[in-house]
Design a protein around this motif. Sequence first.
Motif, PDB file in Angstrom:
ATOM      1  N   UNK A 201       0.831  -1.209   0.000  1.00  0.00           N
ATOM      2  CA  UNK A 201       0.000   0.000   0.000  1.00  0.00           C
ATOM      3  C   UNK A 201       0.866   1.260   0.000  1.00  0.00           C
ATOM      4  N   UNK A 202       1.966   1.233   0.753  1.00  0.00           N
ATOM      5  CA  UNK A 202       2.885   2.376   0.732  1.00  0.00           C
ATOM      6  C   UNK A 202       3.463   2.564  -0.672  1.00  0.00           C
ATOM      7  N   UNK A 203       3.821   1.456  -1.315  1.00  0.00           N
ATOM      8  CA  UNK A 203       4.351   1.543  -2.671  1.00  0.00           C
ATOM      9  C   UNK A 203       3.341   2.077  -3.662  1.00  0.00           C
ATOM     10  N   UNK A 204       2.081   1.625  -3.550  1.00  0.00           N
ATOM     11  CA  UNK A 204       1.032   2.117  -4.448  1.00  0.00           C
ATOM     12  C   UNK A 204       0.858   3.621  -4.283  1.00  0.00           C
ATOM     13  N   UNK A 205       0.784   4.081  -3.025  1.00  0.00           N
ATOM     14  CA  UNK A 205       0.652   5.522  -2.779  1.00  0.00           C
ATOM     15  C   UNK A 205       1.856   6.281  -3.329  1.00  0.00           C
ATOM     16  N   UNK A 206       3.045   5.709  -3.123  1.00  0.00           N
ATOM     17  CA  UNK A 206       4.245   6.377  -3.608  1.00  0.00           C
ATOM     18  C   UNK A 206       4.317   6.462  -5.119  1.00  0.00           C
ATOM     19  N   UNK A 207       3.766   5.468  -5.829  1.00  0.00           N
ATOM     20  CA  UNK A 207       3.843   5.477  -7.295  1.00  0.00           C
ATOM     21  C   UNK A 207       3.061   6.626  -7.915  1.00  0.00           C
ATOM     22  N   UNK A 208       2.079   7.184  -7.187  1.00  0.00           N
ATOM     23  CA  UNK A 208       1.274   8.291  -7.716  1.00  0.00           C
ATOM     24  C   UNK A 208       1.746   9.656  -7.210  1.00  0.00           C
ATOM     25  N   UNK A 209       2.805   9.679  -6.400  1.00  0.00           N
ATOM     26  CA  UNK A 209       3.343  10.955  -5.943  1.00  0.00           C
ATOM     27  C   UNK A 209       4.231  11.550  -7.033  1.00  0.00           C
ATOM     28  N   UNK A 210       4.095  12.840  -7.307  1.00  0.00           N
ATOM     29  CA  UNK A 210       4.840  13.434  -8.436  1.00  0.00           C
ATOM     30  C   UNK A 210       6.354  13.438  -8.251  1.00  0.00           C
TER      31      UNK A 210
ATOM     32  N   UNK B 273      -0.477   0.623 -15.085  1.00  0.00           N
ATOM     33  CA  UNK B 273      -1.826   1.080 -15.437  1.00  0.00           C
ATOM     34  C   UNK B 273      -1.783   2.006 -16.642  1.00  0.00           C
ATOM     35  N   UNK B 274      -0.806   2.905 -16.662  1.00  0.00           N
ATOM     36  CA  UNK B 274      -0.694   3.823 -17.803  1.00  0.00           C
ATOM     37  C   UNK B 274      -0.328   3.102 -19.086  1.00  0.00           C
ATOM     38  N   UNK B 275       0.293   1.924 -18.963  1.00  0.00           N
ATOM     39  CA  UNK B 275       0.748   1.207 -20.159  1.00  0.00           C
ATOM     40  C   UNK B 275      -0.362   0.625 -21.001  1.00  0.00           C
ATOM     41  N   UNK B 276      -1.575   0.475 -20.452  1.00  0.00           N
ATOM     42  CA  UNK B 276      -2.685  -0.127 -21.207  1.00  0.00           C
ATOM     43  C   UNK B 276      -3.690   0.915 -21.705  1.00  0.00           C
TER      44      UNK B 276
ATOM     45  N   UNK C 161      -9.382  -2.011 -25.613  1.00  0.00           N
ATOM     46  CA  UNK C 161     -10.322  -1.168 -24.889  1.00  0.00           C
ATOM     47  C   UNK C 161     -10.192  -1.323 -23.387  1.00  0.00           C
ATOM     48  N   UNK C 162     -10.236  -0.196 -22.670  1.00  0.00           N
ATOM     49  CA  UNK C 162     -10.009  -0.211 -21.230  1.00  0.00           C
ATOM     50  C   UNK C 162     -11.049  -1.043 -20.483  1.00  0.00           C
ATOM     51  N   UNK C 163     -12.332  -0.886 -20.839  1.00  0.00           N
ATOM     52  CA  UNK C 163     -13.381  -1.626 -20.137  1.00  0.00           C
ATOM     53  C   UNK C 163     -13.218  -3.121 -20.269  1.00  0.00           C
ATOM     54  N   UNK C 164     -12.954  -3.575 -21.491  1.00  0.00           N
ATOM     55  CA  UNK C 164     -12.787  -5.011 -21.717  1.00  0.00           C
ATOM     56  C   UNK C 164     -11.546  -5.533 -21.007  1.00  0.00           C
ATOM     57  N   UNK C 165     -10.491  -4.745 -20.993  1.00  0.00           N
ATOM     58  CA  UNK C 165      -9.241  -5.174 -20.351  1.00  0.00           C
ATOM     59  C   UNK C 165      -9.451  -5.356 -18.848  1.00  0.00           C
ATOM     60  N   UNK C 166     -10.069  -4.358 -18.200  1.00  0.00           N
ATOM     61  CA  UNK C 166     -10.252  -4.437 -16.754  1.00  0.00           C
ATOM     62  C   UNK C 166     -11.216  -5.562 -16.384  1.00  0.00           C
ATOM     63  N   UNK C 167     -12.270  -5.727 -17.174  1.00  0.00           N
ATOM     64  CA  UNK C 167     -13.206  -6.826 -16.894  1.00  0.00           C
ATOM     65  C   UNK C 167     -12.509  -8.174 -17.050  1.00  0.00           C
TER      66      UNK C 167
ATOM     67  N   UNK D  22       5.743  -8.552 -28.300  1.00  0.00           N
ATOM     68  CA  UNK D  22       4.530  -9.360 -28.195  1.00  0.00           C
ATOM     69  C   UNK D  22       3.304  -8.451 -28.195  1.00  0.00           C
ATOM     70  N   UNK D  23       2.325  -8.784 -29.034  1.00  0.00           N
ATOM     71  CA  UNK D  23       1.116  -7.978 -29.128  1.00  0.00           C
ATOM     72  C   UNK D  23       0.322  -8.067 -27.817  1.00  0.00           C
ATOM     73  N   UNK D  24      -0.168  -6.920 -27.362  1.00  0.00           N
ATOM     74  CA  UNK D  24      -0.944  -6.799 -26.128  1.00  0.00           C
ATOM     75  C   UNK D  24      -0.139  -7.223 -24.896  1.00  0.00           C
ATOM     76  N   UNK D  25       1.156  -7.016 -24.952  1.00  0.00           N
ATOM     77  CA  UNK D  25       2.008  -7.359 -23.810  1.00  0.00           C
ATOM     78  C   UNK D  25       1.615  -6.567 -22.563  1.00  0.00           C
ATOM     79  N   UNK D  26       1.247  -5.301 -22.741  1.00  0.00           N
ATOM     80  CA  UNK D  26       0.870  -4.467 -21.596  1.00  0.00           C
ATOM     81  C   UNK D  26      -0.369  -5.012 -20.889  1.00  0.00           C
ATOM     82  N   UNK D  27      -1.276  -5.669 -21.639  1.00  0.00           N
ATOM     83  CA  UNK D  27      -2.469  -6.255 -21.029  1.00  0.00           C
ATOM     84  C   UNK D  27      -2.080  -7.424 -20.130  1.00  0.00           C
ATOM     85  N   UNK D  28      -1.150  -8.240 -20.590  1.00  0.00           N
ATOM     86  CA  UNK D  28      -0.687  -9.373 -19.786  1.00  0.00           C
ATOM     87  C   UNK D  28      -0.009  -8.892 -18.508  1.00  0.00           C
ATOM     88  N   UNK D  29       0.760  -7.802 -18.621  1.00  0.00           N
ATOM     89  CA  UNK D  29       1.434  -7.255 -17.435  1.00  0.00           C
ATOM     90  C   UNK D  29       0.400  -6.725 -16.445  1.00  0.00           C
TER      91      UNK D  29
END
Length: 624
Positions: A34-43, A288-291, A297-303, A369-376
């Motif tokens: 959780x600390x890492x997640x918060x830190x990843x969005x700090x500028x 998250x930014x990579x996809x 499509x974002x909706x299909x990817x997240x689902x 590899x095609x759609x590699x960011x989706x797999x990640x």
Amino acid sequence: MEIALGVLVLVAVVCAGSALGRKLNISVPLVLVLIGVAGSFLPFVPDIELNPEVVLVGLLPPLLYAAALRTSLFDFGSNRRAIGLLSVGYVIFGTVSVGFVVWWLFPEIPLAAAMALGAVLAPPDAVAATAIARKVGMPRRIVTILEGESLVNDATALICLRAAIAAISGAVSVAGIAGDFLLAVGGGLVVGIAAAYVLTMLRKRIRNVAINTSTSLVAPLVAYLPAEAIHASGVLAVVVTGLIMGTKAPSMPNGAARLSQRSNWNTVQFLLENSVFLLIGLQVRSIVEGVQDDSLGAGRIWAGCAVILLAVLVLRPVWVFPATYLPRLIPSVQRKDPAPPWQFPAIVSWAGMRGVVTLAAVLVLPEDLEHRSVLILAALVVVGGTLALQGFTLPALVRVLRVQGPDQREDALNQASLTQLATAAGVARLHELRTEDDPPEVVSMLKRRTQERGLAAWERLGRPSGETATPSERYARLRLAMLEAEREKVLELRRGGEYAQEVLTAVLDRLDVEESMLDGVLEEVDTSGDGGGEGVAKPGGECAHLESAGSPEVPGDAFCDDCVKEGTTTVHLRMCLDCGKVGCCDSSPASHASRHFRTTGHPVMRSIEPGEDWRWCYADDLLG
């Protein structure tokens, strides 16, 4: 300069997050993620790219080696069927099943790439599950199985991933996969055994503590690099080396080197395993930014990622329950290892958190590899989802299912009994070696100090915290105060400049060694001081039940018939001294010995384990 600052911040955050998690009684891996997640969005936090080579070569081998050093080879062997079914069978099952789910969700992704993601998602993390398992007090067998699984499953998953990546390029066949698998497993075993043999021979001959410890610290690479050079499993080689070295370490000469190895590996493991979870959180924003611009499509990817997470959660119990009970349909297996209660596989099924190996392995996928960011992203969702869902709820599940962890009273009894046997062996050797020329006062002092250590173990058995300190505890506290005064005097003399630094250091080192031993005594007192009122029968007898208890003959083929009838597992055997009823101990799932006391009121039982003859009064909570 930036690298040094980054390392400093990483270590500081890891230490602070670990301290916070322990203070709040929250799982440290979850806090750091959780600390890492918060830190990843700090500028002001720079983007940190997780290099798969750094993880798979720099982090994974030492982490697995440290875990293998602590794992009992004997416990590993006695649970080899369960460990093998999870670390090999479940990983292959998960690779294929998740691969087809991914292919069904995203037909645009090649089947080989989907299988590669399945291999990446198959192995539960080596750190998260066992860290939580020990924290919540699971039965030792569950912890052993989870630890054993986590030691071997990464090797299986990386072998499957290697085959899938080869299939992506089209250069693969069934015969080739089988040959690679045999080479990876066989080569890993051979290299691991050879590395352990070489390291053992070296460390037996090296008396210098610093050199001996340094040899231990490079042991993972000594096993990993040769195995990878011949295209065998370096991870498996590291695990085999660690298991063998951990088993042989106590019998090696040079106790100072053993203490140094233990201390250094504890520090290395603490920093690496906690840094791993912080790094997981720091990857969130970039993944998250990579996809964002992917054509799916974002909706299909997240689902789709949510469905993949659900599949990972469901497939583990689908495998674990049949793998637990189907082998026991074979009569010989059932006789040797009766089926555990359903709560055991339920907990193992839910202890499937994924970790940094999953994220590092998915980054090995080809860049083109095609759609590699989706797999990640799918790998990240599974890691975060399992850590959050299973990590937060696993302690509650253990409590709801009322699964008992190790009985601290029984552990204390066994520790005291083992110490007594060791003390007796030491005194016997003293009598063998003594000569007529030995000063009587030296022999007397040796015997007294040895016996005092054994008596101290019995003194610490569950003494209520409100009682007066035991003699050994009082001795430790008084001696610590004396050592503090001695150290102050030496430091005062150091300021005068009358003694050489080498002389001062030698004296201070001896004081530190003695202080560390006394600290260990007080730590044991602190952890056992709330033993629920358990006590020790004093010489001369304070318990009428113990004094009047009979001594029925111990049957030669004793077993807990209630465990046999109910299909539960026996850990240790106890016998009622009133009626001779044999039951299982409180570390066993059913605790039939204690249940017998509650049913009949017969107060005294005795241990009938080999080499043990202590008795216990349930009515007065006293040991005899």
